[in-house]
Design an enzyme around this catalytic site. Structure first.
Site, PDB file in Angstrom:
ATOM      1  N   ASP A   2     -31.397  -1.802  -5.728  1.00  0.00           N
ATOM      2  CA  ASP A   2     -32.348  -2.459  -6.623  1.00  0.00           C
ATOM      3  C   ASP A   2     -32.253  -1.882  -8.039  1.00  0.00           C
ATOM      4  O   ASP A   2     -32.305  -0.660  -8.225  1.00  0.00           O
ATOM      5  CB  ASP A   2     -33.753  -2.210  -6.053  1.00  0.00           C
ATOM      6  CG  ASP A   2     -34.818  -3.068  -6.680  1.00  0.00           C
ATOM      7  OD1 ASP A   2     -34.814  -4.278  -6.441  1.00  0.00           O
ATOM      8  OD2 ASP A   2     -35.676  -2.511  -7.408  1.00  0.00           O
ATOM      9  N   HIS A  61     -34.406 -13.645  -3.454  1.00  0.00           N
ATOM     10  CA  HIS A  61     -35.873 -13.670  -3.348  1.00  0.00           C
ATOM     11  C   HIS A  61     -36.549 -13.678  -4.716  1.00  0.00           C
ATOM     12  O   HIS A  61     -37.773 -13.771  -4.789  1.00  0.00           O
ATOM     13  CB  HIS A  61     -36.339 -12.460  -2.532  1.00  0.00           C
ATOM     14  CG  HIS A  61     -36.007 -11.177  -3.216  1.00  0.00           C
ATOM     15  ND1 HIS A  61     -34.707 -10.741  -3.370  1.00  0.00           N
ATOM     16  CD2 HIS A  61     -36.787 -10.253  -3.827  1.00  0.00           C
ATOM     17  CE1 HIS A  61     -34.707  -9.602  -4.037  1.00  0.00           C
ATOM     18  NE2 HIS A  61     -35.958  -9.273  -4.330  1.00  0.00           N
ATOM     19  N   ASP A  62     -35.785 -13.544  -5.795  1.00  0.00           N
ATOM     20  CA  ASP A  62     -36.349 -13.558  -7.150  1.00  0.00           C
ATOM     21  C   ASP A  62     -36.038 -14.853  -7.897  1.00  0.00           C
ATOM     22  O   ASP A  62     -36.447 -14.994  -9.054  1.00  0.00           O
ATOM     23  CB  ASP A  62     -35.773 -12.395  -7.971  1.00  0.00           C
ATOM     24  CG  ASP A  62     -36.194 -11.039  -7.448  1.00  0.00           C
ATOM     25  OD1 ASP A  62     -37.296 -10.925  -6.880  1.00  0.00           O
ATOM     26  OD2 ASP A  62     -35.406 -10.078  -7.616  1.00  0.00           O
ATOM     27  N   ASP A  98     -31.827  -2.517   1.683  1.00  0.00           N
ATOM     28  CA  ASP A  98     -32.193  -2.514   0.274  1.00  0.00           C
ATOM     29  C   ASP A  98     -32.538  -1.069  -0.099  1.00  0.00           C
ATOM     30  O   ASP A  98     -33.218  -0.377   0.660  1.00  0.00           O
ATOM     31  CB  ASP A  98     -33.417  -3.413   0.047  1.00  0.00           C
ATOM     32  CG  ASP A  98     -33.318  -4.207  -1.233  1.00  0.00           C
ATOM     33  OD1 ASP A  98     -33.142  -3.591  -2.294  1.00  0.00           O
ATOM     34  OD2 ASP A  98     -33.436  -5.444  -1.169  1.00  0.00           O
ATOM     35  N   GLU A 139     -27.711  -4.119  -8.021  1.00  0.00           N
ATOM     36  CA  GLU A 139     -28.413  -5.149  -8.800  1.00  0.00           C
ATOM     37  C   GLU A 139     -28.524  -4.603 -10.221  1.00  0.00           C
ATOM     38  O   GLU A 139     -29.108  -3.544 -10.438  1.00  0.00           O
ATOM     39  CB  GLU A 139     -29.800  -5.417  -8.227  1.00  0.00           C
ATOM     40  CG  GLU A 139     -30.463  -6.603  -8.898  1.00  0.00           C
ATOM     41  CD  GLU A 139     -31.983  -6.565  -8.886  1.00  0.00           C
ATOM     42  OE1 GLU A 139     -32.587  -7.635  -8.976  1.00  0.00           O
ATOM     43  OE2 GLU A 139     -32.568  -5.466  -8.812  1.00  0.00           O
TER      44      GLU A 139
HETATM   45  C1  NOJ Z   1     -35.675  -6.317  -8.352  1.00  0.00           C
HETATM   46  C2  NOJ Z   1     -36.117  -6.926  -7.072  1.00  0.00           C
HETATM   47  O1  NOJ Z   1     -35.175  -7.852  -6.650  1.00  0.00           O
HETATM   48  C3  NOJ Z   1     -37.476  -7.534  -7.326  1.00  0.00           C
HETATM   49  O2  NOJ Z   1     -37.918  -8.324  -6.263  1.00  0.00           O
HETATM   50  C4  NOJ Z   1     -38.437  -6.407  -7.607  1.00  0.00           C
HETATM   51  O3  NOJ Z   1     -39.681  -6.950  -7.973  1.00  0.00           O
HETATM   52  C5  NOJ Z   1     -37.932  -5.523  -8.735  1.00  0.00           C
HETATM   53  N1  NOJ Z   1     -36.543  -5.221  -8.642  1.00  0.00           N
HETATM   54  C6  NOJ Z   1     -38.657  -4.228  -8.723  1.00  0.00           C
HETATM   55  O4  NOJ Z   1     -38.263  -3.466  -7.605  1.00  0.00           O
END
Ligand code: NOJ
Length: 559
Positions: free
Chosen positions: A206, A337-338, A98, A264
């Site tokens: 990210d 994970h989100d 990541d 992302e």
């Molecule tokens: C996206 C990530 O997937 C998330 O988990 C994170 O809180 C935010 N970016 C900030 O880095």
């Protein structure tokens, strides 16, 4: 086409905190991951993506990095990392890290130095601004812009020593790096090069489409509650493609290796996605778009959860398939994970748990794009079932709780939304077996294992040829075996049908037809070829052309 190997690959995401603990401290770690590689090899995935394992104060579970070159002691050491990397490679898999470079932790030495003085040579590595004209530092409304942070409140934090504010699109402990400064960019590229030299196989980047802000920084459209929407002023910004092309030149070009890069990109449009992923532009291999996972968000945001509108979900996914059909490449995901667990969110985790988990897996994996499996998705893990605010650990939940209560949303409604879509749903320990804490730890897990681990676990499913895990394994193998899955065209069928998700893929005379009933009521379908063969199905005795039973999926192939 030599370097588009990832079109027939499947990526598996590991959230190290919750994957496997090896030392009994209740937090997953690198040696824990090593001990579970058998499972991943059995599943047949090609690439492992590790959520951040770098040194971090863990304000946002590692997405706040204080040293990009060190492993956080909670996860292990650099030696542990090298051992893991060697084991992953020995098993024929790749490892992707990541990369969190829109922001650092406020405890990163770069920020500590930047904050130390307005004259610091690193001051300009971050976004510092004086109070708004006519306002005193600290006065309400003095923030340099009105932007709302992703985790609630203003994106600006006052540094009392200097009287200036710094920008943090996310948490106050996640100050944004200033990508306009070429020294920042060189430092990031040098760090990436060191990881690639160490042997890693690429990066998941990210929020990478937030790195270029519109200058000068200005106010966004007002939002209810007093803050403003800065998103259009920092998402897909004016220099983002230039920065990614520069990164590509400085880091990836000329490396003779099969690497993977995935950006992302919240709020990415299909036009920008094509630009990000067109190989001729040399930016990234693929992006994560969010439209399909935002489908159930309401007017007050994600915790204002709405019932799923399947016709809308299909229209979104179709739009993405069509837009990237000629140039560029899709990532395919339900979970990470989100995001909450898909079987609880879009499936039926009560009456049709296994069938709905499989049906959702099939409709995703057989599309055009690179599928991502998030840890536990392959065994149909469910949401956590939390009912009280105290059970949640995620900073996003706690920020939203205060914010939604302040505008008068009743507690029960907020908690219902959180139970449905909070990120902690994805972060409960992987359910390896029926033992205490699901085999995740011998200590006290940082987030409790979901009680259904007594029957819903990997050990039980590995024994069962009809399990959700066996089904995912088959889907993954099919992508490796059948070029029509990796490379075929995509055509959505029955777009207006409120129960059925159906599409057709074609390549060199091979036709793959997927029909899925994403509901608990039977339904007729008439789009299959009677001369086809059933390739994969989730219920016993599938019959081509027959009514689809509740949550039935059939994929049929005409060779
Ligand atoms: C996206 C990530 O997937 C998330 O988990 C994170 O809180 C935010 N970016 C900030 O880095």
């Amino acid at each position: 086409m030599a370097n588009d190997w990832w079109k027939s690959a499947v990526v598996y995401q590991i959230y190290p905190r919750s994957f496997q603990d090896s030392n009994g401290d209740g937090v997953g770690d690198l040696q824990g991951i090593r001990s579970r590689l058998d499972h991943l090899e059995w599943l047949g995935v090609d690439v492992l993506w590790l959520s951040p394992i770098y040194a971090s104060p863990h304000a946002d579970n590692g997405y706040d990095i204080s040293d990009y070159e060190a492993i956080d002691p909670a996860f292990g050491t650099l030696e542990d990392f090298d051992e893991l990397l060697a084991d992953v490679h020995a098993r024929g898999m790749k490892l992707v890290m990541d990369l969190v470079v829109n922001h650092t932790s406020d405890e990163h030495p770069w920020f500590v130095e930047a904050r130390s003085s307005v004259d610091s040579p690193k001051r300009d590595w971050y976004w510092w601004r004086p109070p708004r004209e006519g306002f005193a530092a600290g006065q309400s409304g003095a923030e340099p812009t009105n932007w709302r942070a992703f985790f609630s409140g203003s994106t600006w934090e006052l540094d009392p020593a200097s009287g200036e504010y710094y920008l943090h699109l996310f948490h106050v402990k996640q100050p944004d790096l200033n990508w306009e400064n070429p020294e920042v960019r060189s430092a990031v590229y040098a760090m990436m090069n060191r990881w690639l030299d160490r042997g890693v196989d690429g990066f998941r980047m990210d929020v990478i489409n937030l790195i270029s802000k519109v200058l000068p920084l200005g106010d966004g459209e007002p939002l209810p509650g007093g803050l403003g929407n800065g998103f259009p002023l920092y998402a897909n910004g004016p220099r983002v493609h230039e920065f990614l092309q520069e990164m590509h030149r400085e880091v990836f070009a000329g490396r003779d290796a099969e690497l993977l890069t995935v950006g992302e990109t919240p709020g990415v449009t299909t036009d920008h996605a094509v630009m990000f992923t067109d190989p001729d532009r040399a930016e990234v291999d693929m992006v994560f778009q969010f439209d399909h996972v935002d489908v159930d968000h309401g007017p007050l945001g994600k915790f204002d959860t709405q019932p799923l509108d399947l016709v809308r979900l299909k229209a979104i996914l179709d739009r993405w398939q069509v837009a990237l059909a000629e140039r560029g490449w899709n990532s395919l995901y339900w979970n990470n994970h989100d995001q909450p667990r898909v079987v609880s969110r879009f499936g039926d985790d009560r009456d049709h748990w296994a069938a709905s988990a499989k049906a959702l897996g099939a409709v995703l994996h057989l599309q055009r794009g690179t599928p991502y499996v998030y840890q536990g998705e392959e065994i149909g893990m469910t949401n956590a079932g939390f009912t009280s605010i105290d059970q949640y650990q995620d900073i996003e939940v706690h920020g939203a709780w205060d914010e939604l209560r302040a505008i008068g949303v009743p507690d029960e409604r907020i908690l219902a939304g959180m139970a449905h879509v909070s990120r902690d749903n994805a972060r409960t320990p992987v359910q390896w077996d029926a033992s205490e804490h699901a085999g995740f730890t011998t200590g006290t897990p940082w987030l409790p294992a979901t009680p259904n681990h007594t029957w819903l676990n990997a050990a039980a499913q590995r024994e069962d040829p009809d399990s959700v895990a066996a089904f995912y394994r088959r889907l993954i193998a099919l992508r490796h075996e059948l070029p029509v899955i990796a490379h075929g065209t995509f055509e959505m069928l029955l777009p207006e049908d409120p129960q059925v998700f159906a599409y057709r893929r074609e390549l060199d005379g091979a036709v793959l037809t997927v029909v899925a009933n994403l509901s608990g009521d039977g339904v007729a379908v008439d789009v299959e070829d009677p001369a086809a063969e059933v390739l994969v199905a989730n219920l016993p005795d599938p019959v081509i052309g027959a009514d689809l039973r509740p949550w039935e999926v059939r994929a049929t192939l005409t060779a």
